[in-house]
Enzyme design. Structure first.
Site, mmCIF file in Angstrom:
data_model
loop_
_atom_site.group_PDB
_atom_site.id
_atom_site.type_symbol
_atom_site.label_atom_id
_atom_site.label_comp_id
_atom_site.label_asym_id
_atom_site.label_seq_id
_atom_site.Cartn_x
_atom_site.Cartn_y
_atom_site.Cartn_z
ATOM 1 N N ASP A 268 0.819 -1.211 0.000
ATOM 2 C CA ASP A 268 0.000 0.000 0.000
ATOM 3 C C ASP A 268 0.854 1.262 0.000
ATOM 4 O O ASP A 268 0.413 2.322 -0.432
ATOM 5 C CB ASP A 268 -0.955 -0.001 1.191
ATOM 6 N N ASN B 105 1.551 -2.929 4.215
ATOM 7 C CA ASN B 105 0.587 -3.774 3.503
ATOM 8 C C ASN B 105 -0.423 -4.275 4.527
ATOM 9 O O ASN B 105 -0.331 -3.981 5.725
ATOM 10 C CB ASN B 105 1.310 -4.923 2.771
#
Ligand code: MRU
Length: 345
Positions: A235, A245
């Site tokens: 992310d 993440n």
């Protein structure tokens, strides 16, 4: 299966909260509907959030097309602020917003309708480019997957998390297409169950052998020598390679390190955030405790009990074997080696 369809006027989002039980499309015709869909995770996954937000700006800009230029620019600011407040961790959201803002700045001399048209084209490019980028990630990652590999993955990083094909799931797809006879362990990914609901669904549709495991089974599988590698998405990746993440990723990386199993991160360069030195500066989204206390609307915990819900965690770069992007692969990432990708996003 696609996360979104743009018909030129409205954005259709596949309601990921309903999958795999029901395939239900939501039609968004204004920015508020898109923002709400991102907040409630009807659309989720870093690249998909970025693309959806870009179309949100298109629809908001079109509604303001008759305003004078200053009012139009003020309205664009408000739209971008609204979208930027939906979810804090995935940098692709801010990247997409910034990409459109920069385009507007560069073309500020044009008439409002012309600017609106440029925004539309840019949003469409963000979507189509993402599919090509994911295919390149797949090509770059495929050589790292040995024949017959038993791959553990977490969350959902496929067509549903992107504009199409996927990042970590794109590498898995490329290895499958190359005839490598891989099999996949899909972590169920508590509390939203993106692995059990979405990854298993996508892999089953592609006829890639998949077995769902609960998050807590990973260590046992590794100890039993049933995992050859771990691959996940991201992310936000800091300048030194630290990677945010889905919650549970850090535990997998620690387990993989202990068991001497390669741990790969696959992400587009739009997930890189060179403005932050390390993962310590990444804001971790805190979501509602209710999402932990209930599954599918059914309460599983005693009334009155508290729960914690950080939606992401940060894996230090020292635990990552390689970061695979569309622009190349950085092995044993650290601040120096990550320089190779600077300016490529
Ligand atoms: O909360 P989500 O479902 O948006 O989180 C998604 C993830 O953590 C993915 O692994 C990440 O966005 C990469 S998707 C290509």
């Amino acid at each position: 299966m696609r996360a979104m369809e743009w018909n030129g006027e409205t954005l259709l989002l596949l309601d990921q909260l309903q999958l795999p039980g029901a395939v239900k499309w939501i039609e968004c015709s204004d920015v508020e509907q898109v923002a709400e869909a991102i907040e409630t995770m009807k659309v989720r996954g870093a690249p998909a959030i970025g693309a959806a937000a870009a179309f949100g700006i298109v629809m908001g800009a079109r509604q303001a097309v008759n305003r004078d230029k200053n009012e139009f620019f003020n309205q664009i600011e408000r739209i971008c602020d609204r979208l930027a407040r939906t979810r804090p961790t995935a940098v692709n959201l801010f990247w997409a917003i910034q990409r459109i803002k920069s385009l507007i700045e560069t073309n500020a001399d044009l008439d409002v309708p012309q600017i609106v048209e440029l925004i539309r084209r840019e949003a469409e490019s963000i979507m189509t480019e993402d599919i090509a980028i994911n295919q390149s990630i797949g090509q770059n990652g495929e050589p790292y997957i040995p024949k017959g590999a038993r791959i553990l993955t977490h969350c959902n990083t496929g067509s549903l998390a992107t504009a199409g094909y996927g990042t970590a799931l794109g590498v898995i797809r490329a290895a499958h297409s190359a005839g490598k006879e891989i099999t996949v362990w899909a972590d169920e990914t508590r509390p939203y169950l993106q692995g059990a609901r979405l990854t298993a669904f996508e892999l089953q549709q592609d006829q890639i052998p998949v077995t769902i495991v609960t998050d807590s089974m990973a260590g046992h599988l590794m100890k039993e020598k049933k995992v050859d590698l771990v691959i996940v998405g991201a992310d936000r990746i800091a300048a030194n390679g630290d990677t945010a993440n889905k919650i549970g990723t850090y535990s997998l990386a620690v387990l993989a390190h202990y068991h001497h199993i390669p741990f790969y991160v696959a992400a587009p360069t739009s997930t890189l955030d060179f403005s932050i030195k390390s993962g310590e500066q990444i804001e971790i989204e805190q979501r509602s405790a209710d999402e932990v206390l209930s599954i599918g609307g059914i309460r599983i915990a005693p009334p009155g009990v508290a729960a914690l819900h950080p939606a992401f965690d940060v894996t230090p770069h020292s635990l990552i074997t390689a970061i695979i992007t569309e622009k190349g692969v950085v092995e044993s990432p650290d601040a120096n080696r990550m320089e190779y990708l600077r300016g490529k996003g």
